[in-house]
Design a protein around this motif. Structure first.
Motif, PDB file in Angstrom:
ATOM      1  N   ASN A   8      -4.436   4.888  27.039  1.00 44.96           N
ATOM      2  CA  ASN A   8      -4.291   5.213  25.991  1.00 44.96           C
ATOM      3  C   ASN A   8      -5.646   6.766  25.839  1.00 44.96           C
ATOM      4  OD1 ASN A   8      -6.195   5.031  24.345  1.00 44.96           O
ATOM      5  ND2 ASN A   8      -4.710   3.196  24.130  1.00 44.96           N
ATOM      6  N   ALA A   9      -5.651   7.768  24.752  1.00 45.86           N
ATOM      7  CA  ALA A   9      -6.203   8.544  24.983  1.00 45.86           C
ATOM      8  C   ALA A   9      -7.808   8.330  24.874  1.00 45.86           C
ATOM      9  CB  ALA A   9      -6.417   9.699  23.381  1.00 45.86           C
ATOM     10  N   LEU A  10      -7.923   6.944  24.234  1.00 46.98           N
ATOM     11  CA  LEU A  10      -9.457   6.935  24.526  1.00 46.98           C
ATOM     12  C   LEU A  10      -9.579   5.780  25.452  1.00 46.98           C
ATOM     13  CD1 LEU A  10      -9.612   4.994  20.867  1.00 46.98           C
ATOM     14  CD2 LEU A  10      -9.555   7.181  21.456  1.00 46.98           C
ATOM     15  N   THR A  11      -8.924   5.742  26.551  1.00 44.89           N
ATOM     16  CA  THR A  11      -9.289   4.800  27.384  1.00 44.89           C
ATOM     17  C   THR A  11      -9.447   6.185  28.320  1.00 44.89           C
ATOM     18  OG1 THR A  11      -6.848   4.070  28.274  1.00 44.89           O
ATOM     19  CG2 THR A  11      -7.771   2.759  27.376  1.00 44.89           C
ATOM     20  N   ASP A  12      -8.450   6.680  28.279  1.00 49.24           N
ATOM     21  CA  ASP A  12      -9.926   8.469  28.822  1.00 49.24           C
ATOM     22  C   ASP A  12     -10.083   8.493  28.957  1.00 49.24           C
ATOM     23  OD1 ASP A  12      -7.370  10.463  30.746  1.00 49.24           O
ATOM     24  OD2 ASP A  12      -8.754  11.403  29.764  1.00 49.24           O
ATOM     25  N   PHE A  13     -11.047   8.575  27.351  1.00 47.03           N
ATOM     26  CA  PHE A  13     -12.416  10.058  27.219  1.00 47.03           C
ATOM     27  C   PHE A  13     -13.269   8.736  28.223  1.00 47.03           C
ATOM     28  CE2 PHE A  13     -16.072   9.480  24.752  1.00 47.03           C
ATOM     29  CZ  PHE A  13     -16.658  10.483  24.267  1.00 47.03           C
ATOM     30  N   ILE A  14     -12.716   6.666  27.904  1.00 48.17           N
ATOM     31  CA  ILE A  14     -13.470   6.121  29.126  1.00 48.17           C
ATOM     32  C   ILE A  14     -13.583   6.148  29.957  1.00 48.17           C
ATOM     33  CG2 ILE A  14     -14.228   4.018  29.281  1.00 48.17           C
ATOM     34  CD1 ILE A  14     -13.679   2.936  26.588  1.00 48.17           C
ATOM     35  N   ALA A  15     -12.563   6.854  31.057  1.00 50.51           N
ATOM     36  CA  ALA A  15     -12.747   6.755  32.136  1.00 50.51           C
ATOM     37  C   ALA A  15     -13.203   8.003  32.368  1.00 50.51           C
ATOM     38  CB  ALA A  15     -11.296   6.957  32.430  1.00 50.51           C
ATOM     39  N   SER A  16     -13.026   9.070  31.249  1.00 46.80           N
ATOM     40  CA  SER A  16     -13.551  10.485  31.736  1.00 46.80           C
ATOM     41  C   SER A  16     -15.395  10.471  32.125  1.00 46.80           C
ATOM     42  CB  SER A  16     -13.780  11.497  30.374  1.00 46.80           C
ATOM     43  OG  SER A  16     -13.754  12.623  30.622  1.00 46.80           O
ATOM     44  N   GLY A  17     -15.982   9.424  31.105  1.00 49.81           N
ATOM     45  CA  GLY A  17     -17.181   9.253  31.385  1.00 49.81           C
ATOM     46  C   GLY A  17     -17.633   8.178  32.602  1.00 49.81           C
ATOM     47  N   ALA A  18     -16.971   7.592  33.300  1.00 52.56           N
ATOM     48  CA  ALA A  18     -16.803   7.044  34.728  1.00 52.56           C
ATOM     49  C   ALA A  18     -16.518   7.846  35.814  1.00 52.56           C
ATOM     50  CB  ALA A  18     -16.128   6.158  34.823  1.00 52.56           C
ATOM     51  N   ALA A  19     -16.312   9.028  35.558  1.00 57.15           N
ATOM     52  CA  ALA A  19     -15.746   9.753  36.367  1.00 57.15           C
ATOM     53  C   ALA A  19     -16.579  10.412  36.645  1.00 57.15           C
ATOM     54  CB  ALA A  19     -14.824  10.218  36.057  1.00 57.15           C
ATOM     55  N   LYS A  20     -17.035  10.914  36.023  1.00 56.46           N
ATOM     56  CA  LYS A  20     -18.777  11.668  35.692  1.00 56.46           C
ATOM     57  C   LYS A  20     -19.981  11.214  36.543  1.00 56.46           C
ATOM     58  CE  LYS A  20     -21.978  14.191  33.371  1.00 56.46           C
ATOM     59  NZ  LYS A  20     -22.055  14.462  31.539  1.00 56.46           N
ATOM     60  N   ASP A  21     -19.946   9.844  35.864  1.00 55.57           N
ATOM     61  CA  ASP A  21     -20.766   8.674  37.039  1.00 55.57           C
ATOM     62  C   ASP A  21     -20.081   8.751  38.027  1.00 55.57           C
ATOM     63  OD1 ASP A  21     -21.780   7.846  34.395  1.00 55.57           O
ATOM     64  OD2 ASP A  21     -20.910   6.325  33.924  1.00 55.57           O
ATOM     65  N   ALA A  22     -19.069   8.710  38.993  1.00 55.41           N
ATOM     66  CA  ALA A  22     -19.062   8.611  40.201  1.00 55.41           C
ATOM     67  C   ALA A  22     -18.659   9.874  40.877  1.00 55.41           C
ATOM     68  CB  ALA A  22     -17.325   7.876  39.710  1.00 55.41           C
ATOM     69  N   LYS A  23     -18.959  10.966  40.114  1.00 53.63           N
ATOM     70  CA  LYS A  23     -18.927  12.512  40.726  1.00 53.63           C
ATOM     71  C   LYS A  23     -18.131  13.356  40.829  1.00 53.63           C
ATOM     72  CE  LYS A  23     -23.828  11.806  41.455  1.00 53.63           C
ATOM     73  NZ  LYS A  23     -24.256  12.010  40.648  1.00 53.63           N
ATOM     74  N   PHE A  24     -17.693  13.036  39.852  1.00 55.65           N
ATOM     75  CA  PHE A  24     -15.449  13.631  39.564  1.00 55.65           C
ATOM     76  C   PHE A  24     -16.050  13.833  38.314  1.00 55.65           C
ATOM     77  CE2 PHE A  24     -14.166   9.940  41.901  1.00 55.65           C
ATOM     78  CZ  PHE A  24     -13.588  10.485  42.602  1.00 55.65           C
ATOM     79  N   GLN A  25     -15.292  16.090  38.601  1.00 48.39           N
ATOM     80  CA  GLN A  25     -15.929  16.154  37.422  1.00 48.39           C
ATOM     81  C   GLN A  25     -14.494  16.121  35.922  1.00 48.39           C
ATOM     82  OE1 GLN A  25     -17.757  19.367  37.115  1.00 48.39           O
ATOM     83  NE2 GLN A  25     -18.049  19.527  39.062  1.00 48.39           N
ATOM     84  N   GLY A  26     -13.696  14.649  36.277  1.00 50.33           N
ATOM     85  CA  GLY A  26     -13.607  14.281  35.394  1.00 50.33           C
ATOM     86  C   GLY A  26     -11.676  13.545  35.902  1.00 50.33           C
ATOM     87  N   PRO A  27     -11.548  12.622  35.024  1.00 50.42           N
ATOM     88  CA  PRO A  27      -9.845  12.125  35.595  1.00 50.42           C
ATOM     89  C   PRO A  27      -8.622  12.461  35.691  1.00 50.42           C
ATOM     90  CG  PRO A  27     -10.325  11.757  32.589  1.00 50.42           C
ATOM     91  CD  PRO A  27     -11.230  13.119  33.370  1.00 50.42           C
ATOM     92  N   VAL A  28      -9.069  14.558  36.277  1.00 48.88           N
ATOM     93  CA  VAL A  28      -7.970  14.838  37.220  1.00 48.88           C
ATOM     94  C   VAL A  28      -8.465  14.936  39.025  1.00 48.88           C
ATOM     95  CG1 VAL A  28      -6.537  16.065  37.930  1.00 48.88           C
ATOM     96  CG2 VAL A  28      -6.710  15.976  35.416  1.00 48.88           C
TER      97      VAL A  28
END
Length: 504
Positions: free
Chosen positions: A119-139
């Motif tokens: 959901n929106a909240l898990t996506d917020f967490i995934a967004s932070g993880a994406a940044k850690d993995a050098k992606f610009q965001g979840p997409v």
């Protein structure tokens, strides 16, 4: 660069931005024979189940593993899903999609029966993880086609970052273990009902970026502006109440909401309710977003949010132009200049020049907003963009919304006027009204309306554009935003719309 070549660039960039990975597994590069291969242990006896979204619609749920393998299943019409993860390799990335809506969830070490909400909240967490993995965001992470190498402790830390934003609201809503809440495994209860989510757009790179959370009236939820359940319930009830007229605003940064950290910057839509006689009978729903054009507002999903909510008797105020008009220099500057990247996502061409495809024609795009309003029985109003503070010899001599540096030059404000006339809808000529207003005030006095503040009083602007010595000639401080809102209200009265009786 000729128009056809430019449009081919659009197609290539657009294909890289829109949508997710294909159904074919993404294969990792072959390792060299000398490289040591770590032991890979596929999951066994692991079942994933949970709710996608807020439990109100059907989603397609796809699980990606660390090697690019995937499995998919359709949820029921309340978002409930279940599937076996046997044979996949941890960590796992879960993606729930319905139309343009996409949520992502990450699980580092699944075992046995796993609750995995998306959901929106898990996506917020995934967004932070994406940044850690050098992606610009979840997409970008989803487009990679495989789960990132995340650790359970890192995800736990990211979940804790929700506390300053939602901790109090979770407690108000009676959520169990609110102080240590993890939305992947926990039930957020009614909190999800009042949260909207979207990804920011990075204009310098032409990609969607990090996830942001908003309340039901499109105010961003931040550490400085955390969600309050009491306020959220009251506001949502007021907006949805029968008999209430809603004024939806679709627009850009000159109208959008701003957090308190950039005080006194305001968009006119943010404080437009000050123009109302009775804020209970008329509710302003300000969906305007900074940096958006009439096209990117659609492709990023804001348009669909309005379409889902607007109803008979409402009003839709549409004000774009500032970002639509960035259609490229001639000759174009090299990427990542906006001349190349933003054509694929932001640019529209004014007028009705031959050879301009419908998806890039400003008039055709504006007509999409007119259509959703009329289909719902609402009243569309087109608004020309507010003038920029471009004085010469003590005057703003004419519109600041023309473009003559590309293959399709034209006047964006005039295109809005023409579109309103062609479609027989109301027009507020804010460009002309604001030019007249600031010319009457004068160049020096206009600084008290545009964002040109004393950094001694507002330290944020000591290093940012918006000080007296380095003014922002596009955006407004509170006094200016209120004045521009007054000009919009004046235009609505002049158009003799029924809402005029509710305006001061």
């Amino acid at each position: 660069m000729n128009l056809n070549l430019r449009l081919s660039i659009v197609a290539m960039i657009g294909a890289s931005l829109i949508g997710c990975a294909s159904n074919a597994p993404t294969q990792a590069p072959a390792a060299s024979p000398a490289a040591a291969q770590p032991a890979v242990k596929p999951l066994a006896g692991v079942t994933l189940s949970g709710i996608a979204g807020a439990g109100q619609q059907k989603f397609t749920v796809t699980v990606y593993d660390a090697q690019g393998n995937r499995k998919s299943v359709a949820s029921d019409d309340k978002g409930a899903y279940s599937l076996s993860a046997d044979g996949l390799v941890a960590p796992l990335m879960l993606v729930a999609e319905a139309g343009r809506t996409q949520f992502v969830s990450l699980i580092a070490e699944p075992a046995g029966k796993v609750t995995a909400n998306i959901n929106a909240l898990t996506d917020f967490i995934a967004s932070g993880a994406a940044k850690d993995a050098k992606f610009q965001g979840p997409v970008g992470m989803v487009q990679s086609g495989k789960a990132p190498a995340v650790k359970a402790e890192a995800l736990k830390s990211r979940a804790a970052s929700l506390q300053p934003l939602l901790g109090a609201a979770l407690k108000e809503a009676g959520v169990a273990d609110a102080a240590s809440f993890d939305p992947v495994s926990g039930n957020a209860g009614e909190v999800l009902k009042y949260i909207r989510h979207n990804r920011g757009y990075l204009s310098s790179q032409g990609v969607l970026g990090e996830t942001s959370l908003f309340d039901s009236n499109y105010h961003e939820i931040t550490k400085l502006s955390p969600l309050s359940m009491a306020h959220a319930r009251a506001e949502a009830q007021a907006i949805a109440a029968p008999g209430v007229t809603r004024i939806f605003i679709a627009g850009d940064s000159t109208a959008s909401n701003y957090d308190v950290d950039v005080t006194p910057r305001n968009g006119w839509g943010q404080i437009f309710e000050r123009q109302l006689k009775d804020a209970k009978q008329v509710q302003v729903v300000n969906v305007a977003q900074s940096g958006r054009s009439s096209r990117s507002f659609i492709t990023e999903g804001w348009f669909d949010m309005i379409k889902a909510d607007i109803r008979k008797g409402d009003y839709l105020l549409v004000q774009f132009g500032h970002n639509d008009e960035k259609c490229g220099e001639e000759p174009p500057r090299p990427a990542p200049a906006r001349d190349v990247i933003d054509i694929a996502n932001l640019c529209t061409y004014p007028g009705t020049a031959a050879g301009v495809p419908a998806e890039m024609g400003f008039q055709k795009t504006l007509e999409k907003y007119i259509a959703i309003a009329k289909e719902a029985g609402a009243t569309p109003v087109l608004i020309t963009p507010v003038t920029r503070r471009q004085f010469k010899d003590g005057k703003i001599g004419g519109t600041t919304h023309t473009w003559g540096k590309g293959k399709v030059p034209g006047d964006y404000s005039q295109t809005i006027r023409d579109t309103a006339k062609a479609n027989k809808v109301a027009l507020v000529d804010l460009d002309q009204k604001s030019m007249d207003f600031f010319n009457k005030l004068g160049e020096a006095e206009s600084l008290n309306y545009y964002l040109a503040v004393d950094p001694a009083k507002y330290p944020y602007y000591a290093t940012q554009t918006g000080s007296r010595t380095k003014p922002d000639n596009t955006h407004f401080q509170e006094k200016g935003a209120e004045a521009i809102g007054g000009l919009v209200a004046q235009g609505l009265k002049e158009a003799k719309l029924p809402i005029a009786s509710q305006l001061k």
